[in-house]
Design a protein around this motif. Sequence first.
Motif, PDB file in Angstrom:
ATOM      1  N   ALA A  18       0.808  -1.221   0.000  1.00 22.60           N
ATOM      2  CA  ALA A  18       0.000   0.000   0.000  1.00 22.60           C
ATOM      3  C   ALA A  18       0.844   1.275   0.000  1.00 22.60           C
ATOM      4  CB  ALA A  18      -0.981  -0.005   1.160  1.00 22.60           C
ATOM      5  N   PRO A  19       1.890   1.386   0.837  1.00 23.77           N
ATOM      6  CA  PRO A  19       2.701   2.607   0.785  1.00 23.77           C
ATOM      7  C   PRO A  19       3.409   2.795  -0.560  1.00 23.77           C
ATOM      8  CG  PRO A  19       3.099   1.425   2.828  1.00 23.77           C
ATOM      9  CD  PRO A  19       2.270   0.534   1.960  1.00 23.77           C
ATOM     10  N   ARG A  21       2.219   1.761  -3.464  1.00 26.70           N
ATOM     11  CA  ARG A  21       1.196   2.178  -4.416  1.00 26.70           C
ATOM     12  C   ARG A  21       0.847   3.658  -4.230  1.00 26.70           C
ATOM     13  NH1 ARG A  21      -3.490  -2.178  -4.186  1.00 26.70           N
ATOM     14  NH2 ARG A  21      -4.286  -0.914  -5.905  1.00 26.70           N
ATOM     15  N   LEU A  22       0.859   4.110  -2.993  1.00 28.20           N
ATOM     16  CA  LEU A  22       0.604   5.518  -2.716  1.00 28.20           C
ATOM     17  C   LEU A  22       1.749   6.378  -3.264  1.00 28.20           C
ATOM     18  CD1 LEU A  22      -1.433   7.382  -1.341  1.00 28.20           C
ATOM     19  CD2 LEU A  22      -0.138   7.120   0.753  1.00 28.20           C
ATOM     20  N   ALA A  23       2.972   5.926  -3.073  1.00 29.56           N
ATOM     21  CA  ALA A  23       4.132   6.644  -3.607  1.00 29.56           C
ATOM     22  C   ALA A  23       4.091   6.681  -5.130  1.00 29.56           C
ATOM     23  CB  ALA A  23       5.421   5.992  -3.119  1.00 29.56           C
ATOM     24  N   HIS A  24       3.639   5.600  -5.749  1.00 28.24           N
ATOM     25  CA  HIS A  24       3.526   5.555  -7.207  1.00 28.24           C
ATOM     26  C   HIS A  24       2.530   6.603  -7.702  1.00 28.24           C
ATOM     27  CE1 HIS A  24       1.950   3.770 -11.036  1.00 28.24           C
ATOM     28  NE2 HIS A  24       3.236   3.878 -11.297  1.00 28.24           N
ATOM     29  N   ALA A  25       1.410   6.731  -7.006  1.00 27.10           N
ATOM     30  CA  ALA A  25       0.416   7.736  -7.380  1.00 27.10           C
ATOM     31  C   ALA A  25       1.007   9.139  -7.256  1.00 27.10           C
ATOM     32  CB  ALA A  25      -0.829   7.601  -6.508  1.00 27.10           C
ATOM     33  N   ARG A  26       1.761   9.379  -6.197  1.00 27.38           N
ATOM     34  CA  ARG A  26       2.405  10.694  -6.022  1.00 27.38           C
ATOM     35  C   ARG A  26       3.397  10.965  -7.150  1.00 27.38           C
ATOM     36  NH1 ARG A  26       2.072  13.577  -1.411  1.00 27.38           N
ATOM     37  NH2 ARG A  26       4.137  14.411  -1.757  1.00 27.38           N
ATOM     38  N   LEU A  27       4.151   9.956  -7.525  1.00 27.05           N
ATOM     39  CA  LEU A  27       5.124  10.103  -8.602  1.00 27.05           C
ATOM     40  C   LEU A  27       4.429  10.412  -9.925  1.00 27.05           C
ATOM     41  CD1 LEU A  27       8.062   9.954  -9.541  1.00 27.05           C
ATOM     42  CD2 LEU A  27       7.743   7.507  -9.871  1.00 27.05           C
ATOM     43  N   LEU A  28       3.339   9.726 -10.196  1.00 23.69           N
ATOM     44  CA  LEU A  28       2.594  10.012 -11.422  1.00 23.69           C
ATOM     45  C   LEU A  28       2.141  11.467 -11.455  1.00 23.69           C
ATOM     46  CD1 LEU A  28       0.432   6.771 -11.691  1.00 23.69           C
ATOM     47  CD2 LEU A  28       2.203   7.508 -13.303  1.00 23.69           C
ATOM     48  N   SER A  29       1.655  11.952 -10.334  1.00 20.79           N
ATOM     49  CA  SER A  29       1.204  13.335 -10.262  1.00 20.79           C
ATOM     50  C   SER A  29       2.364  14.313 -10.466  1.00 20.79           C
ATOM     51  CB  SER A  29       0.526  13.590  -8.924  1.00 20.79           C
ATOM     52  OG  SER A  29       0.080  14.914  -8.866  1.00 20.79           O
ATOM     53  N   SER A  43      -7.824   2.823  -7.556  1.00 21.51           N
ATOM     54  CA  SER A  43      -7.592   1.386  -7.464  1.00 21.51           C
ATOM     55  C   SER A  43      -7.155   0.989  -6.055  1.00 21.51           C
ATOM     56  CB  SER A  43      -6.533   0.974  -8.483  1.00 21.51           C
ATOM     57  OG  SER A  43      -6.187  -0.372  -8.342  1.00 21.51           O
ATOM     58  N   LEU A  44      -6.288   1.799  -5.464  1.00 21.75           N
ATOM     59  CA  LEU A  44      -5.822   1.508  -4.107  1.00 21.75           C
ATOM     60  C   LEU A  44      -6.977   1.580  -3.107  1.00 21.75           C
ATOM     61  CD1 LEU A  44      -3.612   0.972  -2.018  1.00 21.75           C
ATOM     62  CD2 LEU A  44      -3.067   3.411  -2.077  1.00 21.75           C
ATOM     63  N   ALA A  50     -10.302   0.613   3.811  1.00 22.91           N
ATOM     64  CA  ALA A  50     -10.018   1.151   5.151  1.00 22.91           C
ATOM     65  C   ALA A  50      -8.792   2.066   5.158  1.00 22.91           C
ATOM     66  CB  ALA A  50      -9.805   0.005   6.140  1.00 22.91           C
ATOM     67  N   ASP A  51      -8.119   2.221   4.030  1.00 23.85           N
ATOM     68  CA  ASP A  51      -6.921   3.060   3.959  1.00 23.85           C
ATOM     69  C   ASP A  51      -7.346   4.523   3.867  1.00 23.85           C
ATOM     70  OD1 ASP A  51      -4.540   4.397   3.360  1.00 23.85           O
ATOM     71  OD2 ASP A  51      -3.776   2.747   2.134  1.00 23.85           O
TER      72      ASP A  51
END
Length: 115
Positions: A18-19, A21-29, A43-44, A50-51
């Motif tokens: 999960a962390p 995947r969250l970092a990946h989303a930040r990188l995409l942005s 998707s996450l 619950a995240d």
Amino acid sequence: RQTALLRAGVCEQEAELAPLRLAHARLLSLRGKPAEAEEALRSLVKDRPADERAAAYLRGLRAGLHARARGNSCYCEGDYEGAAAAYSEGLDVDTGGLLRGLLLANRAQARLQAG
């Protein structure tokens, strides 16, 4: 019993990823791909409802994109002060800071045009 153990192992792996995947989303942005970042966060959140952190980032990103669209509309109409205000609002609502660079650049350009 074996199925339950396998499910538990998958849940543990998901929690560990999960962390990332969250970092990946930040990188995409940060790379200027907010639509792809939104999809990654969606998707996450779908996989891990619950995240709360991911859900908050997704809400902030969507609100920031909405404010950015309003700012872009104002800018195209020549309402540079309105555009700058919309971009500033986007900075406030984008709690994860995923659109920070885009919104700051857009606001700076609107302020330059406003004089």
